[in-house]
Design a protein around this motif. Structure first.
Motif, PDB file in Angstrom:
ATOM      1  N   ILE A 190       0.871  -1.295   0.019  1.00 27.25           N
ATOM      2  CA  ILE A 190      -0.027  -0.037   0.124  1.00 27.25           C
ATOM      3  C   ILE A 190       1.011   1.173  -0.059  1.00 27.25           C
ATOM      4  CG2 ILE A 190      -1.594   1.207   1.023  1.00 27.25           C
ATOM      5  CD1 ILE A 190      -2.560  -1.488   2.534  1.00 27.25           C
ATOM      6  N   ILE A 191       1.943   1.187   0.732  1.00 25.29           N
ATOM      7  CA  ILE A 191       2.835   2.438   1.254  1.00 25.29           C
ATOM      8  C   ILE A 191       3.926   1.913   1.638  1.00 25.29           C
ATOM      9  CG2 ILE A 191       2.052   3.105   3.453  1.00 25.29           C
ATOM     10  CD1 ILE A 191       2.431   5.978   2.517  1.00 25.29           C
ATOM     11  N   ASP A 192       5.105   2.422   1.199  1.00 26.46           N
ATOM     12  CA  ASP A 192       6.720   1.980   1.671  1.00 26.46           C
ATOM     13  C   ASP A 192       6.933   2.664   3.022  1.00 26.46           C
ATOM     14  OD1 ASP A 192       9.054   1.370   2.051  1.00 26.46           O
ATOM     15  OD2 ASP A 192       9.837   2.158   0.348  1.00 26.46           O
ATOM     16  N   PRO A 193       6.931   2.161   4.116  1.00 30.31           N
ATOM     17  CA  PRO A 193       7.104   2.687   5.244  1.00 30.31           C
ATOM     18  C   PRO A 193       8.684   3.292   5.568  1.00 30.31           C
ATOM     19  CG  PRO A 193       7.110   0.361   5.540  1.00 30.31           C
ATOM     20  CD  PRO A 193       6.758   0.675   4.224  1.00 30.31           C
ATOM     21  N   THR A 194       9.518   2.944   4.507  1.00 27.87           N
ATOM     22  CA  THR A 194      10.821   3.263   4.818  1.00 27.87           C
ATOM     23  C   THR A 194      11.281   4.669   5.045  1.00 27.87           C
ATOM     24  OG1 THR A 194      11.439   1.231   3.447  1.00 27.87           O
ATOM     25  CG2 THR A 194      13.292   2.627   4.052  1.00 27.87           C
ATOM     26  N   PRO A 195      10.711   5.544   4.153  1.00 26.53           N
ATOM     27  CA  PRO A 195      10.967   6.998   4.698  1.00 26.53           C
ATOM     28  C   PRO A 195      10.578   7.526   6.033  1.00 26.53           C
ATOM     29  CG  PRO A 195      10.137   6.620   2.370  1.00 26.53           C
ATOM     30  CD  PRO A 195       9.723   5.229   3.080  1.00 26.53           C
ATOM     31  N   VAL A 196       9.486   7.004   6.503  1.00 26.60           N
ATOM     32  CA  VAL A 196       8.892   7.183   7.850  1.00 26.60           C
ATOM     33  C   VAL A 196       9.775   6.853   8.922  1.00 26.60           C
ATOM     34  CG1 VAL A 196       7.123   6.880   9.413  1.00 26.60           C
ATOM     35  CG2 VAL A 196       6.412   7.587   7.244  1.00 26.60           C
ATOM     36  N   ILE A 197      10.312   5.343   8.661  1.00 33.35           N
ATOM     37  CA  ILE A 197      11.268   5.129   9.772  1.00 33.35           C
ATOM     38  C   ILE A 197      12.612   5.769   9.897  1.00 33.35           C
ATOM     39  CG2 ILE A 197      12.450   2.815  10.533  1.00 33.35           C
ATOM     40  CD1 ILE A 197      10.060   1.295   9.287  1.00 33.35           C
ATOM     41  N   LEU A 198      13.054   5.847   8.583  1.00 33.86           N
ATOM     42  CA  LEU A 198      14.286   6.552   8.602  1.00 33.86           C
ATOM     43  C   LEU A 198      14.101   8.018   9.305  1.00 33.86           C
ATOM     44  CD1 LEU A 198      15.526   5.602   5.038  1.00 33.86           C
ATOM     45  CD2 LEU A 198      16.312   4.687   7.349  1.00 33.86           C
ATOM     46  N   GLU A 199      13.072   8.703   8.885  1.00 32.66           N
ATOM     47  CA  GLU A 199      13.138  10.051   9.265  1.00 32.66           C
ATOM     48  C   GLU A 199      12.987  10.256  10.742  1.00 32.66           C
ATOM     49  OE1 GLU A 199      10.388  14.126   8.992  1.00 32.66           O
ATOM     50  OE2 GLU A 199       9.718  12.297   7.765  1.00 32.66           O
ATOM     51  N   ILE A 200      11.981   9.149  11.595  1.00 35.29           N
ATOM     52  CA  ILE A 200      11.779   9.184  12.911  1.00 35.29           C
ATOM     53  C   ILE A 200      13.226   8.895  13.371  1.00 35.29           C
ATOM     54  CG2 ILE A 200      10.845   7.961  14.650  1.00 35.29           C
ATOM     55  CD1 ILE A 200       8.444   7.376  13.099  1.00 35.29           C
ATOM     56  N   LYS A 201      13.911   7.839  13.038  1.00 36.44           N
ATOM     57  CA  LYS A 201      15.289   7.258  13.580  1.00 36.44           C
ATOM     58  C   LYS A 201      16.217   8.692  13.440  1.00 36.44           C
ATOM     59  CE  LYS A 201      17.429   3.853  13.204  1.00 36.44           C
ATOM     60  NZ  LYS A 201      18.237   2.771  12.980  1.00 36.44           N
ATOM     61  N   ASP A 245     -10.190   9.965  -0.171  1.00 36.27           N
ATOM     62  CA  ASP A 245      -9.998  11.175  -0.755  1.00 36.27           C
ATOM     63  C   ASP A 245      -8.516  11.520  -0.601  1.00 36.27           C
ATOM     64  OD1 ASP A 245     -12.849  11.660  -0.909  1.00 36.27           O
ATOM     65  OD2 ASP A 245     -12.737  12.333   1.188  1.00 36.27           O
ATOM     66  N   LEU A 246      -7.590  11.198   0.386  1.00 38.19           N
ATOM     67  CA  LEU A 246      -6.240  11.459   0.562  1.00 38.19           C
ATOM     68  C   LEU A 246      -5.234  10.549  -0.081  1.00 38.19           C
ATOM     69  CD1 LEU A 246      -6.781  13.116   4.096  1.00 38.19           C
ATOM     70  CD2 LEU A 246      -6.920  14.404   1.996  1.00 38.19           C
ATOM     71  N   GLY A 247      -5.712   9.482  -0.280  1.00 41.17           N
ATOM     72  CA  GLY A 247      -4.771   8.455  -0.844  1.00 41.17           C
ATOM     73  C   GLY A 247      -4.107   7.584   0.136  1.00 41.17           C
ATOM     74  N   PRO A 248      -2.916   7.037  -0.085  1.00 39.99           N
ATOM     75  CA  PRO A 248      -2.253   6.239   0.756  1.00 39.99           C
ATOM     76  C   PRO A 248      -1.666   6.933   2.093  1.00 39.99           C
ATOM     77  CG  PRO A 248      -1.308   5.734  -1.506  1.00 39.99           C
ATOM     78  CD  PRO A 248      -2.228   7.066  -1.420  1.00 39.99           C
ATOM     79  N   GLY A 249      -1.749   6.287   3.115  1.00 34.80           N
ATOM     80  CA  GLY A 249      -1.072   6.852   4.260  1.00 34.80           C
ATOM     81  C   GLY A 249      -1.300   5.822   5.484  1.00 34.80           C
TER      82      GLY A 249
END
Length: 567
Positions: A190-201, A245-249
């Motif tokens: 659905i969505i690649d979580p890698t950018p979120v994990i990297l930003e939090i880290k 309405d807002l797409g993947p998240g």
């Protein structure tokens, strides 16, 4: 942060009105127990400098207690159990009587894809410093044993050379993250979580402002529809969904956790965009830091705060006090169509393949890790990730290399075609190394798997029966959410005390193949000696196969069956 007005303050206080629960935002920062005192007296993260400049040079005996049994945890270090102490003495001995002069070292991977160079570094550390030990945990960590304090700085140097770390791998801190093992490559993602994990880290791991939480804080992020990060039992989970309405998240879940007071996480009901995910994570962990209960350690997890506040109040505090704006309502994730362990051969979206393989209860070791790196190089596979089920997934396998990879895994003690019980059995560290454990787990589980593979070879199961063994009540191996969960304890058989297990039946999580997550039931008085585990599981499995309704899962049957059928 500006504190809430008095009216809101009373509403946000814990269940004991008028008595301090140690909530910083309500009661102030006065330490109310020994753990809070040592954290206030010396920032835990600062112990790394002492390890490198003093303890690694002067040795184990130079380490004071508050560092050894306290602050070391913030860098992934626990003393391990001294050999030869039986489980009946676990609760009666002091920590210094139980512990050896060696450490367990936990390495966080946070869903990171490891190349073969990183695998070799992990393997070399095992072989050179850990007597060949290495386990994949159900938090996607690598755990070593037999680590000497003198070797820790060199181990850190090697880990950091390949982008790995032990920062806040333990302690009252943001522990290692669970990330989807197929992030960025699955055809149905659905969505690649890698950018979120990297930003939090990048922004928050190692932040001193988040290094003194009431207790540990566990995170999971996935964008795969199999829900492969056991999101229902984490303090915070971000689960991939598509907003109309807002797409993947992401769908936000908060307040899960097991141990001796299990509670499944709840949906907060908001939609979190990729751009805002890191800030939402930061806001949730700050709520825990500021409002979490610190007076009693056994009430200090986020799940207890959520239980007292409820979802509506939690959302209001999140939006009004921390984010400063509202979040849109969002959809819930769909029920998974496939299990989230990713075992077997699967097509990637780029024409290559990923292959999920099972060690036996997570045990790998230095030679296995090095051999896997060699095999991956030979077939042209690029990377590997660990899973929340003590498994590993090899990524980017060329089509003409799949057969050679699958065959080569067998020679390493790994398999992409495991038996149902090897696929679905997990075990915690157990009495071999853990100071809290009462019984053996890893070796016991290995023997049970081998016995069941022979005894139940004639039984066809349409889905594996999850068998989880835990050495104590703390549920590191998720006993309450297994088909058959086994909690280690000393039991009495014919007047003699022996190692045994209390039985939990019919638990499960969405990513483990259940339509709805739920906790297992206990059967009154049902305890099984360790030597009779294979007998019990065989008997229970055959009864299930004989009595099940069409398409009925083991968990469904276990919840409706009478106690005699489950004994």
């Amino acid at each position: 942060m500006t504190l809430a007005p008095a009216r809101t303050e009373r509403a946000l206080r814990g269940p004991r009105e008028g008595r301090s629960n140690g909530q910083w935002a309500v009661d102030g920062h006065e330490p109310l127990n020994g753990n809070e005192v040592f954290k206030a007296e010396g920032p835990p993260l600062e112990v790394r400098e002492r390890i490198e400049t003093i303890y690694a040079k002067e040795g184990f005996d130079a380490i004071p207690s508050e560092d050894l049994r306290g602050r070391f945890r913030w860098w992934g270090l626990y003393t391990q159990r001294k050999p030869g102490i039986d489980g009946g003495r676990t609760a009666s001995l002091e920590p210094e009587e139980l512990e050896d002069k060696y450490f367990m070292l936990r390495v966080r991977t946070d869903g990171q894809a490891l190349d073969t160079r990183a695998l070799r570094v992990l393997g070399d550390i095992s072989s050179e410093f850990a007597r060949g030990s290495a386990d994949i945990s159900d938090r996607q960590n690598i755990q070593y044993h037999w680590i000497r304090i003198e070797d820790v700085p060199e181990i850190w140097r090697r880990l950091e050379s390949v982008g790995l770390e032990t920062t806040t791998a333990c302690g009252d801190s943001p522990r290692g993250f669970l990330g989807s093992p197929v992030a960025g490559i699955a055809a149905d993602e659905i969505i690649d979580p890698t950018p979120v994990i990297l930003e939090i880290k990048r922004r928050f791991i190692g932040d001193p402002d988040l290094a003194n939480l009431p207790r540990k804080f566990k995170t999971a992020v996935t964008g795969h529809p199999s829900l492969d990060v056991v999101h229902e039992i984490n303090d915070i989970s971000l689960v991939g969904v598509v907003h109309p309405d807002l797409g993947p998240g992401y769908d936000l879940w908060v307040g899960g956790g097991l141990s001796t007071a299990p509670r499944l996480a709840e949906r907060i009901g908001v939609f979190v965009s990729e751009d805002e995910a890191a800030e939402v994570w930061h806001s949730v962990i700050k709520i825990f830091r500021d409002y979490g209960y610190r007076r009693l350690r056994n009430k200090a997890r986020l799940k207890f705060l959520l239980a007292d506040w409820g979802v509506e109040r939690f959302r209001q505090v999140l939006e009004d006090e921390y984010l400063g704006h509202g979040l849109p309502d969002g959809p819930a994730p769909e029920v998974p169509a496939v299990p989230g362990d990713h075992v077997g051969v699967h097509a990637q979206k780029d024409g290559r393949f990923y292959v999920g393989a099972a060690p036996t209860v997570g045990r790998v070791g230095g030679s296995t890790l090095a051999g896997l790196a060699d095999l991956m190089d030979r077939v042209g596979a690029g990377r590997v990730r660990f899973t929340a089920f003590q498994k590993l997934v090899i990524l980017d396998v060329p089509a003409d290399g799949v057969d050679d990879l699958v065959a080569g895994l067998q020679g390493l003690g790994l398999t992409a075609t495991p038996s149902p019980f090897r696929r679905a059995t997990m075990a915690c560290t157990g009495i071999e190394f853990c100071k809290l454990a009462i019984v053996d787990t890893k070796d016991t589980a290995t023997e049970v798997i081998r016995d069941l593979e022979q005894r139940l070879a004639d039984v066809q199961l349409d889905r594996p029966i999850a068998l989880n063994l835990n050495g104590c009540p703390n549920s590191c191996a998720r006993i309450q959410t297994a088909d058959i969960g086994l909690k280690g304890q000393v039991i009495t058989v014919d007047g003699e005390q022996v190692a045994g297990y209390q039985v939990h039946l019919g638990g499960g999580l969405a990513g483990e193949g259940r339509e709805e997550a739920g906790l297992g039931r206990t059967v009154r008085g049902l305890k099984v000696p360790a030597t009779e585990l294979a007998d019990y599981v065989e008997r229970l499995t055959r009864r299930f196969v004989a009595a099940r309704e069409p398409d009925e899962s083991f968990a469904q049957w276990a919840h409706r069956a009478d106690e005699e059928a489950l004994s």
